[in-house]
Write a protein that holds these residues in place. Structure first.
Motif, short mmCIF file in Angstrom:
data_model
loop_
_atom_site.label_atom_id
_atom_site.label_comp_id
_atom_site.label_asym_id
_atom_site.label_seq_id
_atom_site.Cartn_x
_atom_site.Cartn_y
_atom_site.Cartn_z
N THR A 154 -7.77 -1.49 -8.72
CA THR A 154 -8.54 -2.60 -8.13
C THR A 154 -8.70 -2.44 -6.62
OG1 THR A 154 -6.61 -4.03 -7.87
CG2 THR A 154 -7.86 -4.22 -9.94
N GLY A 155 -7.79 -1.69 -6.00
CA GLY A 155 -7.93 -1.42 -4.55
C GLY A 155 -9.23 -0.69 -4.29
N LYS A 202 1.55 3.21 -6.60
CA LYS A 202 1.11 2.39 -7.74
C LYS A 202 0.10 3.15 -8.59
CE LYS A 202 -0.75 -0.98 -5.34
NZ LYS A 202 -0.54 -0.54 -3.97
N ARG A 236 -1.55 -3.87 7.20
CA ARG A 236 -2.07 -4.29 5.89
C ARG A 236 -1.01 -5.05 5.09
NH1 ARG A 236 -4.53 -0.55 2.09
NH2 ARG A 236 -3.68 1.29 3.09
N SER A 239 -10.83 -8.25 2.02
CA SER A 239 -10.14 -8.76 0.83
C SER A 239 -9.66 -10.19 0.98
CB SER A 239 -8.92 -7.89 0.51
OG SER A 239 -9.24 -6.56 0.54
N ASP A 249 -2.04 -8.61 3.81
CA ASP A 249 -2.07 -8.75 2.35
C ASP A 249 -1.06 -9.79 1.86
OD1 ASP A 249 -3.96 -6.76 2.38
OD2 ASP A 249 -2.66 -5.18 1.59
N ARG A 271 -2.17 -13.73 3.50
CA ARG A 271 -3.49 -14.37 3.40
C ARG A 271 -3.40 -15.65 2.57
NH1 ARG A 271 -5.46 -9.40 -0.08
NH2 ARG A 271 -4.57 -10.02 -2.07
N TYR A 293 -12.04 -3.22 -3.89
CA TYR A 293 -12.05 -3.88 -2.58
C TYR A 293 -12.50 -2.89 -1.50
CZ TYR A 293 -9.94 -7.94 -4.69
OH TYR A 293 -9.73 -9.05 -5.49
N ARG A 294 -12.10 -1.63 -1.67
CA ARG A 294 -12.52 -0.60 -0.70
C ARG A 294 -14.03 -0.37 -0.77
NH1 ARG A 294 -8.64 2.81 1.53
NH2 ARG A 294 -6.52 2.14 1.04
N ARG A 307 -2.85 -6.04 -5.95
CA ARG A 307 -1.95 -6.93 -5.20
C ARG A 307 -1.70 -8.24 -5.94
NH1 ARG A 307 -2.76 -2.87 -2.94
NH2 ARG A 307 -2.59 -2.30 -0.75
N ASP A 308 -2.66 -8.62 -6.79
CA ASP A 308 -2.61 -9.95 -7.44
C ASP A 308 -2.80 -9.83 -8.95
OD1 ASP A 308 -5.20 -9.02 -7.39
OD2 ASP A 308 -6.12 -10.97 -7.00
N SER A 317 0.84 -1.20 0.00
CA SER A 317 0.00 0.00 0.00
C SER A 317 0.88 1.26 0.00
CB SER A 317 -0.92 0.01 1.23
OG SER A 317 -0.15 0.00 2.38
N ARG A 325 -13.09 -12.06 -3.63
CA ARG A 325 -12.02 -12.06 -4.64
C ARG A 325 -12.51 -12.63 -5.96
NH1 ARG A 325 -7.85 -10.05 -2.25
NH2 ARG A 325 -6.82 -9.99 -4.27
N VAL A 382 -10.32 -2.98 5.21
CA VAL A 382 -10.28 -3.50 3.83
C VAL A 382 -9.46 -4.78 3.67
CG1 VAL A 382 -8.39 -1.96 3.07
CG2 VAL A 382 -9.99 -2.84 1.39
N SER A 383 -8.37 -4.93 4.39
CA SER A 383 -7.55 -6.13 4.21
C SER A 383 -8.33 -7.38 4.64
CB SER A 383 -6.25 -6.04 5.00
OG SER A 383 -5.34 -5.24 4.31
O1 DC Z 1 -4.36 -0.36 -3.24
P1 DC Z 1 -5.12 -0.04 -1.95
O2 DC Z 1 -4.24 0.26 -0.77
O3 DC Z 1 -6.17 0.99 -2.16
O4 DC Z 1 -5.87 -1.42 -1.63
C1 DC Z 1 -6.69 -1.55 -0.50
C2 DC Z 1 -6.71 -2.98 -0.02
O5 DC Z 1 -7.39 -3.81 -0.97
C3 DC Z 1 -5.37 -3.65 0.23
O6 DC Z 1 -4.95 -3.49 1.56
C4 DC Z 1 -5.63 -5.10 -0.12
C5 DC Z 1 -6.80 -5.09 -1.03
N1 DC Z 1 -6.49 -5.41 -2.42
C6 DC Z 1 -6.39 -6.73 -2.76
O7 DC Z 1 -6.50 -7.61 -1.91
N2 DC Z 1 -6.20 -7.08 -4.07
C7 DC Z 1 -6.08 -6.15 -5.02
N3 DC Z 1 -5.91 -6.52 -6.29
C8 DC Z 1 -6.16 -4.78 -4.67
C9 DC Z 1 -6.34 -4.43 -3.35
#
Ligand code: DC
Length: 231
Positions: A34-35, A16, A184, A107, A188, A191, A38-39, A134-135, A12, A113, A103-104
């Motif tokens: 994509t965050g 990015k 986080r 997620s 992250d 998991r 999830y948010r 993240r993925d 985080s 997912r 959020v974590s």
């Molecule tokens: O990028 P960000 O910090 O806004 O993302 C928030 C949360 O979303 C992050 O802590 C984990 C989750 N996330 C995820 O699991 N997979 C993704 N592709 C994007 C974010």
């Protein structure tokens, strides 16, 4: 010119989304944060009372997933797409510390997912996309032509986030933000499903001491070389 897929993953607040927005603008590609998705699911869960202080009531959230409609709507004023949750613009609300705190945990859910990954794959089906998360390089687009894995020290990232939230008028403490960033990072990357890992073939980019402009120039040049090779 042939279009490619650019996957940007990392911890985080590594910048990015700044990099992804710059690349998408310059290449005339679509940008997907994509965050934000999830948010937005997390905000939905918080409002419905399914999650509080990082504790989730999983069953009702999973049962409600069908009711969650997520859309990105491009804002010409801002120059990027804002997140809409069931037709409401939630772009600002999803960036608050209270959403970051939960959020974590949201997620981590396999059902969440599955829904979001399927949406992301549809959005990127025609390439010409820059997606950050993240993925993305490991799960969403393992065949992406360019994968970047961004890192920076937790302290540098917490300072960036602290300034961002202060600019938005949030009353926050630096120590709380550093703690949230570290927590986080841990969740992250530990998991069970799709943990944050450096995807195969991804380029490492530590930007602790690199300016955003330098970073953009280096990665943009690299992207151009790949696009030319693909053409
Ligand atoms: O990028 P960000 O910090 O806004 O993302 C928030 C949360 O979303 C992050 O802590 C984990 C989750 N996330 C995820 O699991 N997979 C993704 N592709 C994007 C974010």
């Amino acid at each position: 010119m042939k279009k490619i897929t650019i996957a940007i993953d990392g911890f985080s607040s590594t910048g990015k989304s700044t990099l992804a927005k710059q690349l998408a603008k310059k290449l005339h590609y679509i940008y997907v944060d994509t965050g934000a998705m999830y948010r937005a699911v997390t905000l939905f869960a918080m409002r419905a009372g399914f999650v509080e202080d990082g504790k989730i009531d999983k069953k009702p959230l999973i049962q409600s997933l069908e009711e969650i409609d997520l859309r990105f709507v491009f804002s010409t004023n801002l120059g990027f797409a804002e997140m809409f949750l069931n037709s409401e613009n939630v772009e600002k609300e999803i960036r608050t510390m209270s959403v970051s705190r939960n959020v974590s945990q949201v997620s981590e859910l396999a059902e969440v997912r599955k829904k979001l990954v399927a949406m992301q794959q549809t959005m990127g089906a025609d390439k010409g996309i820059v997606m950050d998360g993240r993925d993305i390089g490991s799960v969403v687009f393992p065949d992406a032509e360019l994968k970047i894995f961004m890192t920076a020290s937790p302290e540098k990232r917490a300072v960036r986030r602290y300034k961002e939230l202060l600019d938005r008028g949030e009353d926050v403490k630096y120590s709380d933000i550093l703690e949230n960033v570290q927590k986080r990072d841990y969740i992250d990357s530990h998991r069970a499903i799709s943990p944050l890992v450096k995807a195969e073939g991804a380029i490492d980019f530590d930007n602790s001491d690199v300016s955003m402009d330098d970073q953009f120039q280096r990665i943009y040049e690299h992207a151009r070389r790949i696009i030319q090779k693909e053409a």
